[in-house]
Design an enzyme around this catalytic site. Sequence first.
Site, PDB file in Angstrom:
ATOM      1  N   ASP A   1      -6.176   2.326   1.808  1.00 35.88           N
ATOM      2  CA  ASP A   1      -5.352   1.154   2.354  1.00 35.88           C
ATOM      3  C   ASP A   1      -5.653   1.127   3.681  1.00 35.88           C
ATOM      4  O   ASP A   1      -5.150   2.364   3.903  1.00 35.88           O
ATOM      5  CB  ASP A   1      -4.369   0.845   1.720  1.00 35.88           C
ATOM      6  CG  ASP A   1      -3.988  -0.685   1.853  1.00 35.88           C
ATOM      7  OD1 ASP A   1      -3.842  -0.812   2.766  1.00 35.88           O
ATOM      8  OD2 ASP A   1      -3.255  -1.353   1.037  1.00 35.88           O
TER       9      ASP A   1
ATOM     10  N   SER B   1      -2.805  -6.893   2.349  1.00 39.21           N
ATOM     11  CA  SER B   1      -2.982  -6.190   0.806  1.00 39.21           C
ATOM     12  C   SER B   1      -3.526  -7.196  -0.293  1.00 39.21           C
ATOM     13  O   SER B   1      -3.528  -6.849  -1.253  1.00 39.21           O
ATOM     14  CB  SER B   1      -2.607  -4.632   0.478  1.00 39.21           C
ATOM     15  OG  SER B   1      -2.512  -4.420   1.699  1.00 39.21           O
TER      16      SER B   1
ATOM     17  N   ASP C   1       4.373  -1.527  -4.416  1.00 36.79           N
ATOM     18  CA  ASP C   1       3.823  -2.567  -3.336  1.00 36.79           C
ATOM     19  C   ASP C   1       2.407  -3.354  -3.901  1.00 36.79           C
ATOM     20  O   ASP C   1       1.582  -2.770  -5.005  1.00 36.79           O
ATOM     21  CB  ASP C   1       2.984  -1.268  -2.269  1.00 36.79           C
ATOM     22  CG  ASP C   1       3.007  -1.686  -1.121  1.00 36.79           C
ATOM     23  OD1 ASP C   1       3.244  -2.565  -0.327  1.00 36.79           O
ATOM     24  OD2 ASP C   1       2.434  -0.635  -0.373  1.00 36.79           O
TER      25      ASP C   1
ATOM     26  N   THR D   1      -0.179  -3.631  -3.523  1.00 37.75           N
ATOM     27  CA  THR D   1      -2.362  -3.065  -4.529  1.00 37.75           C
ATOM     28  C   THR D   1      -2.290  -3.222  -5.536  1.00 37.75           C
ATOM     29  O   THR D   1      -2.629  -3.315  -6.180  1.00 37.75           O
ATOM     30  CB  THR D   1      -3.201  -1.682  -2.879  1.00 37.75           C
ATOM     31  OG1 THR D   1      -3.181  -2.565  -2.062  1.00 37.75           O
ATOM     32  CG2 THR D   1      -4.010  -1.469  -3.635  1.00 37.75           C
TER      33      THR D   1
ATOM     34  N   HIS E   1      -9.233  -4.047   3.549  1.00 37.88           N
ATOM     35  CA  HIS E   1      -8.835  -3.793   5.281  1.00 37.88           C
ATOM     36  C   HIS E   1      -8.740  -3.137   5.673  1.00 37.88           C
ATOM     37  O   HIS E   1      -8.490  -1.903   6.267  1.00 37.88           O
ATOM     38  CB  HIS E   1      -8.323  -5.533   5.583  1.00 37.88           C
ATOM     39  CG  HIS E   1      -6.702  -5.073   4.969  1.00 37.88           C
ATOM     40  ND1 HIS E   1      -5.964  -3.666   5.876  1.00 37.88           N
ATOM     41  CD2 HIS E   1      -5.574  -4.858   4.125  1.00 37.88           C
ATOM     42  CE1 HIS E   1      -4.528  -3.161   5.434  1.00 37.88           C
ATOM     43  NE2 HIS E   1      -4.235  -3.797   3.679  1.00 37.88           N
TER      44      HIS E   1
HETATM   45 ZN   LIG Z   1      -1.194  -3.055   6.077  1.00 42.62          ZN
END
Ligand SMILES: [Zn+2]
Length: 453
Positions: free
Chosen positions: A51, A99, A151, A153, A325
Amino acid sequence: MERQSRIRTLVLLLAIGILLAPVLAGCATQFVGPGGPVRGQARNIILMVGDGMGPSHFGAAWLYSNRILGKELRMVEVMKSGRTAYVVNDTADAIVTESAAAATQIACGVKVAAQVVGMGPDGKTPCKTILETAREKGMATGLVTTSGITDATPAAFAAHVEHRSDEASVAAQELQLGVDVLFGGRKQFFLPESTGGKRKDGRDLIEEAHKAGYVVVGTASELKQATGGKILGLFNMGNMAYEIDRAKTAEPSLAEMTVKTLEVLAQNPKGFFAMIEGGRIDHAAHQNDAAGTIRDVLAFDEAVGVALEFQRWDPDTLLIVTADHETGGMALIGHSKKHVGMDLFAIQKVQSSLERILEALGKNPTSENVRDVVEKHTAIGITEEEARLAANDALHTLASVLQPYLGVGWASQGHTASPLFAFGSGPGSEDLVGFRHNTELFRIMKTALEAGR
Ligand SMILES: [Zn+2]
């Protein structure tokens, strides 16, 4: 005579056919179907997401690993033995993603708007994820992160909510779907407020998970001993520790979580899908914490090594390593106070995350406190003036005070539109080349999953 010779030839061809049959049957990558060669049948898929891991995060970790630790990154092994694509990641509504949208685009293969989790382009209709497709086919599934298991992802692969902040719903949906392995932090979203959690509906999802047949663990040693087909591992009420701080906790490393995940999921004869995330690379980069970022990339790399070993053991495994990203606009600038370029030796001496250093500073520290605490945790002797600056402000001032000592630059405290890499090996990785949008990663995985099934 001629007839006898023809019979001998036929017998020989038959014998070769019988001999080769098991070889051909076991050959996952190349077999001939009615429309020509069908590529990429994978029994298992391991998707690994760093991430916030942009090219500079990778590059910094590569330099550190080679020059300080004296070893090559496992990710480089994957690159050298497999294929690499250049990846862009813009969304339906933005050039710079976050994300939730990035993971949804990878999980579902469509461009979506920011903040949505597992929803299609309209933001409110659930999209079918690659994990759900795998589950429908009877495969085992797993989600692992060092951030929260609720979270964005991991959530985007197993839940459908209109905004990523609805983590209480994500937790319930992940269990409802029956994801076999769920490892990460943010236990708070599994517990009601009455027992210190954040759930307003009064549900105790840990109790519910027990009843649904999950083994529930909370420390590295419990994880190591856990057996069974379904494990819920919640290792922190909030996010799991930064790798640089982890030694002082009872938490497992991402590599240890990966070992257990593959051990559990590989029991399913129909194969598995696992998404494994280095979730805190992003957080360290948001804080412009160079040493913390590099340590978390290295922890992610160690987990990639575990996946690579697994793939060597079971070659019918598609391994993809990518990022969602870039975070921080990390720049490997040309100078630091003492060196040309990054000061790897100074980075090596940093023993704590910036977050931990700030905790140690407390509220309203004197400049003398700041100098002492910074020196204790980083071995860097900042000036009186720098200490005064840092004492008056919070995290990012300290980050910019330390920047010239470490020689790592940051253009942002947020995400950027920097292009990324996706690399991998195994059946199905044939298309992991050239220029790809992150939505195409879904198609590559789906094709590998469905070919021959
Ligand atoms: Zn971030």
